[in-house]
Motif scaffolding. Structure first.
Motif, PDB file in Angstrom:
ATOM      1  N   PRO A   9       0.839  -1.252  -0.059  1.00  0.00           N
ATOM      2  CA  PRO A   9      -0.114   0.027   0.158  1.00  0.00           C
ATOM      3  C   PRO A   9       0.967   1.379  -0.052  1.00  0.00           C
ATOM      4  O   PRO A   9       0.322   2.156  -0.537  1.00  0.00           O
ATOM      5  CB  PRO A   9      -0.706  -0.260   1.279  1.00  0.00           C
ATOM      6  N   ASP A  10       2.053   1.148   0.621  1.00  0.00           N
ATOM      7  CA  ASP A  10       2.885   2.335   0.369  1.00  0.00           C
ATOM      8  C   ASP A  10       3.341   2.757  -0.906  1.00  0.00           C
ATOM      9  O   ASP A  10       3.723   3.848  -0.990  1.00  0.00           O
ATOM     10  CB  ASP A  10       4.091   1.976   1.298  1.00  0.00           C
ATOM     11  N   LYS A  11       3.297   1.875  -1.720  1.00  0.00           N
ATOM     12  CA  LYS A  11       3.581   2.365  -3.210  1.00  0.00           C
ATOM     13  C   LYS A  11       2.493   2.511  -4.133  1.00  0.00           C
ATOM     14  O   LYS A  11       2.264   3.336  -5.135  1.00  0.00           O
ATOM     15  CB  LYS A  11       4.241   0.878  -3.888  1.00  0.00           C
ATOM     16  N   CYS A  12       1.084   2.386  -3.694  1.00  0.00           N
ATOM     17  CA  CYS A  12      -0.195   2.561  -4.339  1.00  0.00           C
ATOM     18  C   CYS A  12      -0.300   4.134  -4.340  1.00  0.00           C
ATOM     19  O   CYS A  12      -0.459   4.813  -3.707  1.00  0.00           O
ATOM     20  CB  CYS A  12      -1.336   1.976  -3.655  1.00  0.00           C
ATOM     21  N   THR A  13      -0.791   4.375  -5.744  1.00  0.00           N
ATOM     22  CA  THR A  13      -1.064   6.075  -5.908  1.00  0.00           C
ATOM     23  C   THR A  13      -2.546   6.191  -6.125  1.00  0.00           C
ATOM     24  O   THR A  13      -2.732   7.261  -6.445  1.00  0.00           O
ATOM     25  CB  THR A  13      -0.367   6.373  -7.315  1.00  0.00           C
ATOM     26  N   GLY A  14      -3.496   5.068  -5.982  1.00  0.00           N
ATOM     27  CA  GLY A  14      -4.682   5.394  -6.223  1.00  0.00           C
ATOM     28  C   GLY A  14      -5.064   5.454  -8.033  1.00  0.00           C
ATOM     29  O   GLY A  14      -6.162   5.908  -8.127  1.00  0.00           O
ATOM     30  N   CYS A  15      -4.255   5.124  -8.666  1.00  0.00           N
ATOM     31  CA  CYS A  15      -4.441   5.202 -10.193  1.00  0.00           C
ATOM     32  C   CYS A  15      -5.699   4.475 -10.637  1.00  0.00           C
ATOM     33  O   CYS A  15      -6.372   4.729 -11.818  1.00  0.00           O
ATOM     34  CB  CYS A  15      -3.308   5.187 -10.971  1.00  0.00           C
ATOM     35  N   ARG A  16      -6.041   3.360 -10.013  1.00  0.00           N
ATOM     36  CA  ARG A  16      -7.080   2.353 -10.213  1.00  0.00           C
ATOM     37  C   ARG A  16      -6.913   1.669 -11.802  1.00  0.00           C
ATOM     38  O   ARG A  16      -7.832   1.095 -12.211  1.00  0.00           O
ATOM     39  CB  ARG A  16      -8.309   2.930 -10.452  1.00  0.00           C
ATOM     40  N   ASN A  17      -5.472   1.497 -12.185  1.00  0.00           N
ATOM     41  CA  ASN A  17      -5.209   0.878 -13.476  1.00  0.00           C
ATOM     42  C   ASN A  17      -5.561  -0.646 -13.309  1.00  0.00           C
ATOM     43  O   ASN A  17      -5.995  -1.440 -14.125  1.00  0.00           O
ATOM     44  CB  ASN A  17      -3.814   0.917 -13.865  1.00  0.00           C
ATOM     45  N   CYS A 122      -3.705  -7.087 -12.851  1.00  0.00           N
ATOM     46  CA  CYS A 122      -3.343  -6.283 -12.056  1.00  0.00           C
ATOM     47  C   CYS A 122      -2.226  -5.896 -11.451  1.00  0.00           C
ATOM     48  O   CYS A 122      -1.751  -4.724 -11.728  1.00  0.00           O
ATOM     49  CB  CYS A 122      -4.240  -6.407 -10.519  1.00  0.00           C
ATOM     50  N   ALA A 123      -1.481  -7.001 -11.268  1.00  0.00           N
ATOM     51  CA  ALA A 123      -0.007  -6.713 -10.914  1.00  0.00           C
ATOM     52  C   ALA A 123       0.747  -6.485 -12.198  1.00  0.00           C
ATOM     53  O   ALA A 123       1.863  -5.946 -12.246  1.00  0.00           O
ATOM     54  CB  ALA A 123       0.460  -8.201 -10.267  1.00  0.00           C
ATOM     55  N   THR A 124       0.500  -7.189 -13.387  1.00  0.00           N
ATOM     56  CA  THR A 124       1.325  -6.951 -14.485  1.00  0.00           C
ATOM     57  C   THR A 124       1.113  -5.343 -14.925  1.00  0.00           C
ATOM     58  O   THR A 124       2.214  -4.840 -15.459  1.00  0.00           O
ATOM     59  CB  THR A 124       0.867  -7.890 -15.671  1.00  0.00           C
ATOM     60  N   ILE A 125       0.165  -4.696 -14.748  1.00  0.00           N
ATOM     61  CA  ILE A 125      -0.200  -3.437 -15.048  1.00  0.00           C
ATOM     62  C   ILE A 125       0.107  -2.328 -14.212  1.00  0.00           C
ATOM     63  O   ILE A 125       0.338  -1.179 -14.394  1.00  0.00           O
ATOM     64  CB  ILE A 125      -1.691  -3.116 -15.620  1.00  0.00           C
ATOM     65  N   CYS A 126       0.226  -2.742 -12.951  1.00  0.00           N
ATOM     66  CA  CYS A 126       0.504  -1.819 -12.080  1.00  0.00           C
ATOM     67  C   CYS A 126       2.251  -0.985 -12.157  1.00  0.00           C
ATOM     68  O   CYS A 126       2.887  -1.554 -12.136  1.00  0.00           O
ATOM     69  CB  CYS A 126       0.470  -2.364 -10.304  1.00  0.00           C
ATOM     70  N   PRO A 127       1.900   0.365 -12.328  1.00  0.00           N
ATOM     71  CA  PRO A 127       2.954   1.161 -12.675  1.00  0.00           C
ATOM     72  C   PRO A 127       3.986   1.230 -11.722  1.00  0.00           C
ATOM     73  O   PRO A 127       5.355   1.557 -11.803  1.00  0.00           O
ATOM     74  CB  PRO A 127       2.492   2.465 -13.221  1.00  0.00           C
ATOM     75  N   THR A 128       3.539   1.147 -10.315  1.00  0.00           N
ATOM     76  CA  THR A 128       4.514   1.444  -9.189  1.00  0.00           C
ATOM     77  C   THR A 128       4.662   0.098  -8.345  1.00  0.00           C
ATOM     78  O   THR A 128       5.441   0.230  -7.322  1.00  0.00           O
ATOM     79  CB  THR A 128       3.805   2.335  -8.188  1.00  0.00           C
TER      80      THR A 128
END
Length: 158
Positions: A9-17, A122-128
């Motif tokens: 969660p410390d890396k999540c920006t909330g982009c919702r990708n 979800c893990a594949t697309i997560c930019p962070t």
């Protein structure tokens, strides 16, 4: 070795990708409400956390599922949903302490993370890299269990 989705969660920006990737993977449409992962954001605190099935050791969803549509796969240890057995009673939705099983009114079906068959979109697309598909080691399990306990306590306060 079995695999698991790790949340950072410390890396999540909330982009919702992740929500968009999930709905496209499963429904062929960008429909976040049909996603098996949901990002919860606390605007004031500037904090976002992606949530999907936590693969609970004693999964309440499997206990309450009378037709055994929700079950643990003995081969990989994952909690899985067999839509062909599901009668749509929504008991798993009520039983999940994290709200990770949901009912899709449009598709008239239960939505629950299936890890995309071992290649989670979800893990594949997560930019962070807030979501990672990692080996299910003792240390990974301990970190996930600790995080799940913190979330459970946070939601209990709300």
């Amino acid at each position: 070795m079995s695999m698991m989705l790790m949340i950072h969660p410390d890396k999540c920006t909330g982009c919702r990708n992740c929500e968009l990737a999930c709905s496209m993977e499963h429904e062929g449409d960008f429909r976040p409400k049909a996603s098996r992962i949901h990002v919860y954001t606390w605007e004031r605190e500037g904090f976002s956390v992606p949530m999907m099935c936590q693969q609970c050791k004693d999964a309440a969803c499997t206990t309450v599922c009378m037709p055994k549509a929700m079950h643990r796969n003995p081969a990989n240890g994952q909690v899985e949903l067999d839509q062909s057995k599901c009668i749509g009673c929504k008991m798993c939705v009520q039983a999940c302490p994290f709200g990770c099983a949901s009912w899709d009114f449009l598709g008239s079906q239960i939505l629950k993370c299936d890890t995309c068959g071992g290649d989670p979109a979800c893990a594949t697309i997560c930019p962070t890299h807030a979501l990672e598909w990692v080996e299910d080691t003792v240390s990974a399990q301990a970190r996930k269990r600790s995080f799940a306990t913190k979330l459970k306590n946070a939601f209990a306060e709300v």
